[in-house]
Design a protein around this motif. Structure first.
Motif, PDB file in Angstrom:
ATOM      1  N   PRO A   1       4.438   6.973  -2.991  1.00  5.10           N
ATOM      2  CA  PRO A   1       4.966   7.177  -4.333  1.00  5.10           C
ATOM      3  C   PRO A   1       4.327   8.400  -4.988  1.00  5.10           C
ATOM      4  O   PRO A   1       3.148   8.659  -4.827  1.00  5.10           O
TER       5      PRO A   1
ATOM      6  N   SER B   1       4.019   9.732  -8.686  1.00  2.00           N
ATOM      7  CA  SER B   1       4.241   9.543 -10.111  1.00  2.00           C
ATOM      8  C   SER B   1       3.057  10.111 -10.870  1.00  2.00           C
ATOM      9  O   SER B   1       1.960  10.200 -10.325  1.00  2.00           O
TER      10      SER B   1
ATOM     11  N   ARG C   1      -5.097   1.445  -3.061  1.00  2.00           N
ATOM     12  CA  ARG C   1      -4.978   2.149  -4.337  1.00  2.00           C
ATOM     13  C   ARG C   1      -5.192   3.645  -4.120  1.00  2.00           C
ATOM     14  O   ARG C   1      -5.949   4.069  -3.247  1.00  2.00           O
ATOM     15  N   ARG C   2      -4.484   4.421  -4.906  1.00  2.00           N
ATOM     16  CA  ARG C   2      -4.557   5.880  -4.815  1.00  2.00           C
ATOM     17  C   ARG C   2      -5.701   6.378  -5.680  1.00  2.00           C
ATOM     18  O   ARG C   2      -5.807   6.053  -6.865  1.00  2.00           O
TER      19      ARG C   2
ATOM     20  N   LEU D   1       0.618   1.517  -5.552  1.00  6.15           N
ATOM     21  CA  LEU D   1       0.835   2.955  -5.600  1.00  6.15           C
ATOM     22  C   LEU D   1      -0.022   3.563  -4.492  1.00  6.15           C
ATOM     23  O   LEU D   1      -1.079   4.149  -4.718  1.00  6.15           O
TER      24      LEU D   1
END
Length: 433
Positions: A34, A36, A72-73, A254
């Motif tokens: 993703p 964003s 998690r990013r 994400l």
């Protein structure tokens, strides 16, 4: 050295430019996903240009226990997540502060999914910042900004920093899925590679963007299992996209694990936590087939008998059929079972039970796959690396040696193969300490 001050705020990551060393590319794959904007304004400290020292071999910690974290990013240079904004210049390094990434102080190694996007083909290396760059690589990025991921075992240095250098200008995305500590309850257990899910058996493609696909592992791993080690393959995607694997009791994160182009098969190693029912879930933004092979799991140590512990390596090239390293003087022929003896990797004489290696396939004659196993075992009905003509494909694999000290590599088509060592699994014994 020159310094360009970007923003005087706290940082999670910053860039460090280093002089080119001429290290040849090697290694491998994992995730993008993703894209964003970050939830919080990017924290950027500085971009420094200088020279990292030559590779050294600091004493490696013994990684006894793994703690899974919800994927998690922590860094995405495309949008400034984590503090560094914009592509990382060629021969520069991204420094990751693992403490700022909310990795606990007792963690001595971190499971990263690192994805790269470069206009030119190149390679990336991951290493303790104070240790210098090794003569290996961890990701081989594809050209034209095609996202190229890989699972990486990151070792923080004394300042709790991990470096990611790149040979070409590229955006870097870093996801965290867990960490290792020197003490703790969850110990690794290898299994003979086994295919646990293959959506092709049911016929139609798995819909993209729909409900996650749940994979039940309760019949394969014991009660108390906290995480699995496996190989995730996405096949026949209807379009370019990404896929993610995560515990089913979490929402899709994400983060991502594998990126693919329309119609191609791409594989990546994963270390992922299980939910309370011992399940993992996969999701993708495009229609696809999903295949999951199990290589091992983390669970409480047995009351009797040895439990494997992991000794990480900063990187060592064991074999390269392009130049004769390791005695491999020619490409693998289709169906050939090529052996590599690992005897002597643990000088104290303790029993080697397995290895973690980056296996890269380059210059393949056709589309195909390669399988990596301990030579004592028969070739399994699983794959380790999937590749296409004209591409460089690689994957971080965990190999159970059994009673052998050799690993065997089989390619379905003629191809060059490179093997880089990043960890040794060994049985605990009184002689080790």
């Amino acid at each position: 050295m020159h310094r360009r001050r970007l923003r005087p705020t706290p940082r999670l990551a910053h860039l460090w430019c280093v002089l080119a060393s001429g290290v040849a590319a090697s290694a491998v794959l994992v995730a993008v996903g993703p894209h964003s904007p970050p939830a919080v304004a990017a924290d950027v400290s500085s971009i420094d240009c200088g020279e990292l020292g030559a590779a050294s071999t600091p004493a490696a910690p013994q990684l006894a226990s793994f703690t899974a974290d919800a994927p998690r990013r922590i860094v995405d240079t495309r949008d400034g997540t984590g503090g560094a904004t914009g592509p990382v210049d060629a021969d520069c390094a991204l420094r990751i502060d693992v403490d700022a990434a909310n990795v606990p102080a007792e963690a001595v190694a971190v499971a990263f999914s690192i994805t790269t996007l470069g206009q030119q083909a190149g390679f990336q290396q991951v290493f303790p910042c104070d240790g210098g760059r090794p003569a290996t690589s961890n990701v081989n990025n594809r050209a034209n900004r095609v996202p190229t991921p890989n699972l990486v075992l990151g070792l923080p240095d004394a300042d709790r920093e991990v470096c990611v250098s790149t040979s070409v200008t590229a955006d870097l995305i870093v996801d965290v899925s867990g960490w290792w500590t020197e003490e703790g309850p969850s110990r690794f257990r290898a299994v003979d590679p086994v295919r646990v899910d293959d959506s092709r058996d049911a016929g139609g493609l798995v819909p993209g963007g729909g409900a996650p696909r749940a994979i039940d592992l309760s019949g394969l791993v014991p009660v108390g299992t906290t995480a699995i080690v496996g190989n995730l393959t996405i096949a026949q995607p209807a379009a370019a996209g990404f896929a993610t694997i995560f515990p089913c009791d979490d929402d899709p994160p994400l983060a991502s694990n594998v990126n693919m182009l329309a119609g191609e098969a791409r594989a990546v190693s994963v270390i992922v936590g299980l939910d309370s029912a011992r399940r993992v879930c996969t999701s993708s933004d495009v229609d696809h087939h999903v295949i999951l092979d199990l290589a091992g799991y983390y669970a409480p140590a047995p009351q009797w008998g040895p439990a494997a512990e992991l000794r990480p390596e900063a990187g060592a090239r064991l074999a390269d059929s392009r130049d004769g390293t390791g005695g491999w003087t020619a490409p693998l022929a289709a169906g050939e079972r090529r052996r590599l003896d690992l005897a002597g990797l643990v000088p104290d004489g303790s029993q080697i039970t397995g290895v973690i290696a980056n296996v890269t396939v380059t210059q393949p004659a056709d589309r195909g796959f390669a399988t990596v196993t301990g030579c004592a075992a028969a070739d399994p009905d699983t794959s380790s690396v999937n590749f296409a003509p004209g591409s460089v494909s690689s994957n971080l694999v965990t190999v159970d040696l059994g009673v052998s000290t050799e690993i065997c590599v089989v390619s379905s088509v003629r191809a060059h193969v490179i093997v880089d060592l990043f960890g040794v699994l060994r049985a605990e014994s009184d002689d080790v300490f």
